[in-house]
Design a protein around this motif. Structure first.
Motif, PDB file in Angstrom:
ATOM      1  N   ALA A 238       2.478  -0.481   5.786  1.00  0.00           N
ATOM      2  CA  ALA A 238       1.341   0.245   6.365  1.00  0.00           C
ATOM      3  C   ALA A 238       0.689   1.192   5.367  1.00  0.00           C
ATOM      4  N   GLY A 239       1.322   1.357   4.203  1.00  0.00           N
ATOM      5  CA  GLY A 239       0.793   2.288   3.213  1.00  0.00           C
ATOM      6  C   GLY A 239       1.413   3.665   3.288  1.00  0.00           C
ATOM      7  N   GLY A 240       2.450   3.826   4.124  1.00  0.00           N
ATOM      8  CA  GLY A 240       3.136   5.102   4.224  1.00  0.00           C
ATOM      9  C   GLY A 240       4.181   5.257   3.135  1.00  0.00           C
ATOM     10  N   LYS A 241       4.669   6.471   2.988  1.00  0.00           N
ATOM     11  CA  LYS A 241       5.708   6.792   2.011  1.00  0.00           C
ATOM     12  C   LYS A 241       6.666   7.801   2.643  1.00  0.00           C
ATOM     13  N   ALA A 242       7.774   8.002   1.985  1.00  0.00           N
ATOM     14  CA  ALA A 242       8.704   9.046   2.399  1.00  0.00           C
ATOM     15  C   ALA A 242       8.581  10.266   1.496  1.00  0.00           C
ATOM     16  N   LEU A 243       8.393  10.015   0.197  1.00  0.00           N
ATOM     17  CA  LEU A 243       8.316  11.084  -0.792  1.00  0.00           C
ATOM     18  C   LEU A 243       7.002  10.999  -1.547  1.00  0.00           C
ATOM     19  N   GLY A 244       6.564  12.129  -2.053  1.00  0.00           N
ATOM     20  CA  GLY A 244       5.369  12.162  -2.868  1.00  0.00           C
ATOM     21  C   GLY A 244       5.637  11.611  -4.254  1.00  0.00           C
ATOM     22  N   PRO A 245       4.603  11.503  -5.086  1.00  0.00           N
ATOM     23  CA  PRO A 245       4.764  10.946  -6.440  1.00  0.00           C
ATOM     24  C   PRO A 245       5.773  11.704  -7.299  1.00  0.00           C
ATOM     25  N   ASP A 246       5.981  12.995  -6.997  1.00  0.00           N
ATOM     26  CA  ASP A 246       6.943  13.772  -7.779  1.00  0.00           C
ATOM     27  C   ASP A 246       8.386  13.484  -7.385  1.00  0.00           C
ATOM     28  N   GLY A 247       8.566  12.733  -6.302  1.00  0.00           N
ATOM     29  CA  GLY A 247       9.914  12.413  -5.837  1.00  0.00           C
ATOM     30  C   GLY A 247      10.641  13.576  -5.208  1.00  0.00           C
ATOM     31  N   LYS A 248       9.960  14.692  -5.004  1.00  0.00           N
ATOM     32  CA  LYS A 248      10.614  15.903  -4.499  1.00  0.00           C
ATOM     33  C   LYS A 248       9.980  16.451  -3.236  1.00  0.00           C
ATOM     34  N   SER A 249       8.778  15.994  -2.917  1.00  0.00           N
ATOM     35  CA  SER A 249       8.092  16.474  -1.723  1.00  0.00           C
ATOM     36  C   SER A 249       8.150  15.408  -0.639  1.00  0.00           C
ATOM     37  N   VAL A 250       8.315  15.840   0.607  1.00  0.00           N
ATOM     38  CA  VAL A 250       8.415  14.919   1.738  1.00  0.00           C
ATOM     39  C   VAL A 250       7.027  14.707   2.325  1.00  0.00           C
ATOM     40  N   VAL A 251       6.614  13.447   2.383  1.00  0.00           N
ATOM     41  CA  VAL A 251       5.273  13.118   2.907  1.00  0.00           C
ATOM     42  C   VAL A 251       5.380  12.116   4.058  1.00  0.00           C
ATOM     43  N   PHE A 252       6.533  12.091   4.704  1.00  0.00           N
ATOM     44  CA  PHE A 252       6.770  11.100   5.751  1.00  0.00           C
ATOM     45  C   PHE A 252       5.824  11.259   6.934  1.00  0.00           C
ATOM     46  N   ASP A 253       5.568  12.500   7.352  1.00  0.00           N
ATOM     47  CA  ASP A 253       4.708  12.744   8.512  1.00  0.00           C
ATOM     48  C   ASP A 253       3.272  12.399   8.130  1.00  0.00           C
ATOM     49  N   SER A 254       2.819  11.261   8.609  1.00  0.00           N
ATOM     50  CA  SER A 254       1.514  10.743   8.202  1.00  0.00           C
ATOM     51  C   SER A 254       0.977   9.824   9.293  1.00  0.00           C
ATOM     52  N   PRO A 255      -0.316   9.543   9.267  1.00  0.00           N
ATOM     53  CA  PRO A 255      -0.854   8.563  10.214  1.00  0.00           C
ATOM     54  C   PRO A 255      -0.180   7.203  10.080  1.00  0.00           C
ATOM     55  N   GLN A 256       0.220   6.852   8.857  1.00  0.00           N
ATOM     56  CA  GLN A 256       0.867   5.551   8.650  1.00  0.00           C
ATOM     57  C   GLN A 256       2.246   5.501   9.318  1.00  0.00           C
ATOM     58  N   ALA A 257       2.967   6.628   9.300  1.00  0.00           N
ATOM     59  CA  ALA A 257       4.280   6.661   9.965  1.00  0.00           C
ATOM     60  C   ALA A 257       4.113   6.480  11.471  1.00  0.00           C
ATOM     61  N   ARG A 258       3.131   7.124  12.032  1.00  0.00           N
ATOM     62  CA  ARG A 258       2.903   7.006  13.474  1.00  0.00           C
ATOM     63  C   ARG A 258       2.388   5.613  13.835  1.00  0.00           C
ATOM     64  N   GLN A 259       1.554   5.051  12.975  1.00  0.00           N
ATOM     65  CA  GLN A 259       1.090   3.682  13.193  1.00  0.00           C
ATOM     66  C   GLN A 259       2.264   2.709  13.169  1.00  0.00           C
ATOM     67  N   THR A 260       3.179   2.917  12.226  1.00  0.00           N
ATOM     68  CA  THR A 260       4.333   2.022  12.100  1.00  0.00           C
ATOM     69  C   THR A 260       5.261   2.160  13.294  1.00  0.00           C
ATOM     70  N   LEU A 261       5.468   3.382  13.753  1.00  0.00           N
ATOM     71  CA  LEU A 261       6.294   3.584  14.942  1.00  0.00           C
ATOM     72  C   LEU A 261       5.693   2.864  16.148  1.00  0.00           C
ATOM     73  N   GLU A 262       4.413   3.044  16.349  1.00  0.00           N
ATOM     74  CA  GLU A 262       3.754   2.415  17.492  1.00  0.00           C
ATOM     75  C   GLU A 262       3.822   0.892  17.397  1.00  0.00           C
ATOM     76  N   PHE A 263       3.590   0.371  16.197  1.00  0.00           N
ATOM     77  CA  PHE A 263       3.596  -1.077  16.030  1.00  0.00           C
ATOM     78  C   PHE A 263       4.992  -1.652  16.278  1.00  0.00           C
ATOM     79  N   THR A 264       6.019  -1.044  15.716  1.00  0.00           N
ATOM     80  CA  THR A 264       7.366  -1.594  15.885  1.00  0.00           C
ATOM     81  C   THR A 264       7.887  -1.390  17.307  1.00  0.00           C
ATOM     82  N   LYS A 265       7.438  -0.342  17.970  1.00  0.00           N
ATOM     83  CA  LYS A 265       7.817  -0.152  19.378  1.00  0.00           C
ATOM     84  C   LYS A 265       7.234  -1.269  20.247  1.00  0.00           C
ATOM     85  N   SER A 266       6.084  -1.794  19.846  1.00  0.00           N
ATOM     86  CA  SER A 266       5.447  -2.860  20.628  1.00  0.00           C
ATOM     87  C   SER A 266       6.305  -4.119  20.685  1.00  0.00           C
TER      88      SER A 266
END
Length: 444
Positions: free
Chosen positions: A229-257
């Motif tokens: 979906a284009g989501g990530k868990a970590l930012g490019p620095d490998g140290k920042s958390v970027v999980f909370d994103s529209p892509q994460a919510r899109q993926t949750l909704e899609f897999t729940k379907s």
């Protein structure tokens, strides 16, 4: 005293603080020739002793491990190797308890996802002196996966990945004739759901169209969909958390379907051991997301079913597949460290890894053998799909799932995906809980 996993591994490391061991590594490969025989073992010299090598494995994997072990014993008469089989769903708890009590095995099989927590807790042997000079022989992502603080604590033994097996008779009954044969033509998410809905409506006798292999320790495979979906868990620095994103919510909704639409059995949840490979052979699902290492077992349980293979769906951002496979690690509690090191190295010999890969339908971990044509004993017609699919492992996803603290993320997925899919848990709570686990993994 009640220990959490990190605490009792720390205790195990303290117990073994005075132990020392030298060790070696592995990889897998092959050539165009027939199935290889075990390589002759380099002499272990003065190394003697009885070794316990703890593994989980299919019948094919156990046979291959034992074949290599017997060859090692023949070349090294002073060493005996017991290949100890543990149930996959009990491997962690059994191993952790033994390490805590100072009774760990000499060597054990370990997923790339789990090796980080063991290496960070002082229970594994630093293999630099034995295999450090051979680092260039291994696929970069797998070599990186066994590193901790710049040192190797495991042997990249092989890799594998997931693809889709399908029941050709069910597809024919549903009128599905356009099945992707290349990565470029893999189904989109929407096309995949259309195929699944056709299967459900076709009266194939299946109870659901497909099953995804994200049960228990395999929950991390949910991240395939996030990356698609284009989501990530970590930012490019490998140290920042970027999980909370529209892509994460899109993926949750899609897999729940998958469950909401009745496309995936509700008894095939994340917490259960009811994985797709166990059900596919009964005809109760028409498609199964499985790793290539399961093909030998599936060939036995799905007798009479004509099986095809195709690629994982592509999401809005393209293809992404999971890092599979395992390493071999030597513990600091080994009572025969020289022999353990010699056997670990023996597992890495090209001929031995060729045998293992060919007999168990897994993929090589060595660069010089990854592109070789393997003479697979089972399903040679299906393996090219898995070989192509393996090229879609995102480097940043591999980095993420091999963090020392990643096992906590997998545990959070098990609890929270199931809660979201069928337990009424909100998307906000699910994203928050998984994000918190990722933050903890970074500081582990």
């Amino acid at each position: 005293m009640n220990f959490n996993r990190r605490q009792f591994l720390r205790a195990a490391g303290m117990t073994a603080a005075g132990a020392a061991a030298a060790s070696a590594l592995a990889a897998c490969g092959g050539g165009d020739a027939g199935t290889s025989a075990p390589a002759a073992a380099a002499s272990a010299g003065a190394a003697t002793g009885d070794l316990t090598f703890s593994v989980w494995g299919s019948d094919a994997e156990m046979a291959a491990f034992n074949t290599v072990a017997r060859a090692f014993e023949k070349a090294n008469p002073g060493v005996k190797v017991k290949v100890e089989q543990l149930p996959y769903d009990q491997m962690r708890t059994t191993l952790d308890a033994r390490l805590q009590s100072g009774q760990g095995p000499d060597l054990f099989r370990v997923t790339y996802n789990d090796i980080g927590i063991y290496s960070s807790q002082g229970v594994l042997t630093d293999l630099s002196a034995t295999i450090g000079a051979d680092s260039a022989q291994f696929i970069d992502a797998l070599w990186a996966g066994v590193q901790y603080e710049g040192k190797p604590y495991g042997v990249p033994h092989h890799t594998d990945t997931s693809a889709i097996l399908y029941n050709k008779a069910h597809f024919a009954k549903a009128g599905i004739t356009d099945v992707p044969t290349t990565l470029d033509t893999a189904w989109t998410w929407e096309q995949f759901l259309e195929v699944a809905e056709k299967l459900n409506a076709a009266g194939t006798g299946a109870t659901a169209a497909f099953g995804v292999n994200w049960q228990q320790y395999g929950a991390y495979r949910w991240f395939n969909w996030l990356w698609q979906a284009g989501g990530k868990a970590l930012g490019p620095d490998g140290k920042s958390v970027v999980f909370d994103s529209p892509q994460a919510r899109q993926t949750l909704e899609f897999t729940k379907s998958f469950y909401d639409k009745g496309l995936m059995p509700k008894n095939m949840m994340v917490k259960t051991a009811n994985s797709p490979d166990l059900v596919f052979g009964s005809g109760k699902i028409s498609m199964a997301f499985v790793g290539d290492f399961l093909l030998p077992d599936i060939s036995n349980t799905a007798k009479g079913i004509e099986i095809g293979a195709t690629f994982l769906p592509k999401g809005p951002a393209g293809a992404a597949s999971d890092l599979g496979g395992n390493a071999v690690a030597v513990t600091t509690q080994s009572k025969a460290p020289e022999a353990a090191a010699a056997f670990a190295k023996f597992l890495a010999e090209p001929a031995n890894m060729q045998l293992f890969c060919e007999q168990t339908t897994v993929l090589p971990a060595r660069k010089d053998l990854a592109g070789a044509k393997l003479n697979y004993a089972v399903s040679p017609d299906l393996m090219p799909v898995f070989q192509q699919q393996a090229t879609t492992m995102p480097a940043d996803l591999v980095q993420f799932v091999t963090l020392p603290g990643f096992s906590g993320v997998n545990d959070a997925l098990v609890q929270n995906l199931e809660g979201y899919f069928t337990g009424g848990q909100s998307a906000d709570d699910t994203v928050g809980a998984i994000g918190t686990a990722i933050e903890k993994a970074l500081s582990a």
